[in-house]
Design an enzyme around this catalytic site. Structure first.
Site, PDB file in Angstrom:
ATOM      1  N   GLY A  19       0.821  -1.207   0.000  1.00 47.96           N
ATOM      2  CA  GLY A  19       0.000   0.000   0.000  1.00 47.96           C
ATOM      3  C   GLY A  19       0.847   1.245   0.000  1.00 47.96           C
ATOM      4  O   GLY A  19       1.986   1.256   0.481  1.00 47.96           O
ATOM      5  N   GLY A  21       0.539   5.400   0.955  1.00 49.24           N
ATOM      6  CA  GLY A  21      -0.268   6.417   1.627  1.00 49.24           C
ATOM      7  C   GLY A  21       0.392   7.769   1.595  1.00 49.24           C
ATOM      8  O   GLY A  21       1.477   7.949   1.044  1.00 49.24           O
ATOM      9  N   MET A  23       1.481   9.362   4.149  1.00 54.77           N
ATOM     10  CA  MET A  23       2.526   9.479   5.163  1.00 54.77           C
ATOM     11  C   MET A  23       3.608   8.426   5.024  1.00 54.77           C
ATOM     12  O   MET A  23       4.766   8.691   5.308  1.00 54.77           O
ATOM     13  CB  MET A  23       1.897   9.390   6.556  1.00 54.77           C
ATOM     14  CG  MET A  23       0.982  10.541   6.890  1.00 54.77           C
ATOM     15  SD  MET A  23       0.144  10.323   8.480  1.00 54.77           S
ATOM     16  CE  MET A  23      -0.957   8.961   8.127  1.00 54.77           C
ATOM     17  N   LYS A  41       6.883  -0.881   7.052  1.00 57.82           N
ATOM     18  CA  LYS A  41       6.360   0.470   6.813  1.00 57.82           C
ATOM     19  C   LYS A  41       7.527   1.442   6.790  1.00 57.82           C
ATOM     20  O   LYS A  41       8.349   1.479   7.727  1.00 57.82           O
ATOM     21  CB  LYS A  41       5.362   0.857   7.903  1.00 57.82           C
ATOM     22  CG  LYS A  41       4.881   2.297   7.804  1.00 57.82           C
ATOM     23  CD  LYS A  41       3.660   2.542   8.676  1.00 57.82           C
ATOM     24  CE  LYS A  41       2.443   1.936   8.055  1.00 57.82           C
ATOM     25  NZ  LYS A  41       1.199   2.331   8.769  1.00 57.82           N
ATOM     26  N   ASP A 135      -6.988   7.772  14.108  1.00 54.74           N
ATOM     27  CA  ASP A 135      -7.414   7.534  12.725  1.00 54.74           C
ATOM     28  C   ASP A 135      -8.019   6.136  12.589  1.00 54.74           C
ATOM     29  O   ASP A 135      -7.694   5.401  11.668  1.00 54.74           O
ATOM     30  CB  ASP A 135      -6.227   7.713  11.771  1.00 54.74           C
ATOM     31  CG  ASP A 135      -6.666   7.791  10.312  1.00 54.74           C
ATOM     32  OD1 ASP A 135      -7.835   8.141  10.066  1.00 54.74           O
ATOM     33  OD2 ASP A 135      -5.848   7.495   9.426  1.00 54.74           O
TER      34      ASP A 135
END
Length: 441
Positions: A19, A21, A23, A41, A135
């Site tokens: 993925g 994003g 950020m 990440k 979030d």
């Protein structure tokens, strides 16, 4: 972007992109030492040269690693590669909750409660460690092939400043789950997470989010001003008690929401009980929040045009006042019946106000229900009686979080107002729930 085959930190070989994003980017990698798949990440390349961002990313990653819970994605490692910070997490092979809802909606109510119990249990632990997710949304909640829930992205949102967050597409999408105080730019608390949990529960039941709009600003205004659409109007088979859990969690004023995720879980677990079949609709005590409206990013309110009248001469001003006085007297004479009716109506209103105020002395005395959760049954009874309330039914229920003999929750819940002398039911933990021991032979 990191190329496939790259060996990150001399240990994690990048396999694929999971993925991208606003950020950070997430990659599927293989731990060449333990020979297992992991999720890595990595902060976006355009943010890696900001020392403050790197420091916060490191602190948040370390804080998240302390959250050891079966329903929270485990952080396995934190490091840097050529100045690029990264965080290694367990890899969850399965869809996120958003994809699961879209594919399987409508869900069975017992399945909904099973999913929400896992989410609430994880959030309760995070809040116990003073970690606020900020979030929460179905896209950040993963589900493995056995149906186990895993919450990801704890605390990463605070790794960036507010202006950076509001410019990303991922956070713009999160406005569907943001609490009114977040959209106003106010203080984010544990109750902000509980609001997001209420929206997630709404989506699990109905298959859709409560508010949609053409722009993030339009959606944010709906969260701040409009009531949550009725679930029972869409599906009358949903018990009122279950809808009340959504209504209380998504109350506009944080004071009307659940005090803790644990309290919300206890209320949710009993929402299908037959004894709550005739429960009235939840009504918030504090009503709508009166916080000031702020300007959201990309929204420029129109300035109010003030009419400025500059008199050219003093004589013209004085003459206009005389004209107004004459006009006023003429209106009184020509519309005397209307004035008489207005005076009578005003007199009636004043009389009614005096009558209403004179009856305030007979107003019932309300008391706030004290919080007696997680204390012994007898101590809870004494605390309620000291507050001027009577103890009603004692309901025994299994609980994994509250010890035997201690109070899980009250009905009505703590914080609500009740007339002095009224009874309050107590839900007491009987024991922890039983699980079947698997055959390990």
């Amino acid at each position: 972007m990191i190329d496939k085959g790259y060996l990150l930190g001399e240990r994690y070989r990048i396999i694929d992109t999971l993925g991208e994003g606003g950020m950070a980017n997430v990659y599927l990698a293989e731990d060449i030492i333990l020979q297992r798949k992991v999720a890595v990440k990595i902060l976006r390349l355009d943010l890696q040269n900001e020392p403050q961002t790197q420091a916060r990313f490191q602190r948040e990653a370390l804080a998240t690693s302390e959250l050891s819970h079966p329903n929270i994605v485990s952080v396995l490692d934190v490091g840097t590669d050529h100045g690029l910070p990264y965080m290694v997490m367990e890899y969850v092979d399965g869809p996120n909750l958003k994809e699961y809802i879209q594919k399987n909606s409508p869900l069975d109510l017992n399945e909904i409660i099973r999913i929400m119990d896992q989410i609430l249990s994880a959030v309760a632990l995070a809040h116990k460690h003073n970690v606020i997710h900020r979030d929460l949304k179905p896209q950040n909640i993963l589900m493995d092939k056995r149906g186990n829930i895993k919450i990801a992205d704890f605390g990463i949102a605070v790794a960036l400043n507010q202006s950076s967050i509001t410019q990303t597409n991922s956070v713009m999408g999160s406005v569907h789950y943001m609490s009114p105080e977040q959209t106003r730019g106010g203080m984010v608390t544990k109750q902000s997470d509980i609001y997001s949990l209420g929206i997630i529960l709404y989506e699990l039941i109905t298959g859709t989010v409560p508010f949609n709009g053409d722009t993030p600003v339009a959606i944010a205004l709906k969260h701040a001003q409009e009531p949550i659409p009725s679930i029972r109007k869409k599906d009358s088979s949903v018990p009122q008690a279950l809808e009340n859990v959504v209504l209380k969690a998504t109350a506009k004023d944080p004071r009307d929401r659940y005090a803790t995720a644990q309290e919300m879980k206890a209320d949710l677990d009993s929402s299908l009980d037959p004894e709550r079949a005739d429960e009235p609709v939840f009504v918030p005590y504090h009503g709508n929040n009166d916080d000031k409206t702020i300007v959201l990013p990309g929204f420029k309110p129109q300035k109010e045009e003030k009419e400025v009248v500059e008199p050219a001469k003093t004589e013209s001003v004085e003459s206009s006042k005389l004209v107004k006085k004459k006009t006023f007297l003429q209106n009184v004479k020509s519309h005397k019946w209307w004035w008489l009716i207005s005076i009578i109506a005003a007199g009636l209103i004043i009389f009614m106000m005096i009558f209403a105020l004179s009856g305030t002395g007979n107003k019932r005395q309300d008391v706030n229900i004290p919080d007696v959760t997680n204390i012994a049954e007898k101590a809870a009874e004494s605390k309620l009686e000291a507050a001027g309330l009577q103890v009603g039914k004692i309901i025994r229920r299994q609980s994994d979080d509250i010890k035997k003999g201690r109070v899980i929750a009250t009905k009505p819940t703590a914080g609500n107002s009740l007339e002095r002398g009224k009874s309050v039911d107590i839900i007491v933990s009987s024991c922890s729930s039983m699980v079947k021991v698997p055959d390990m032979v």
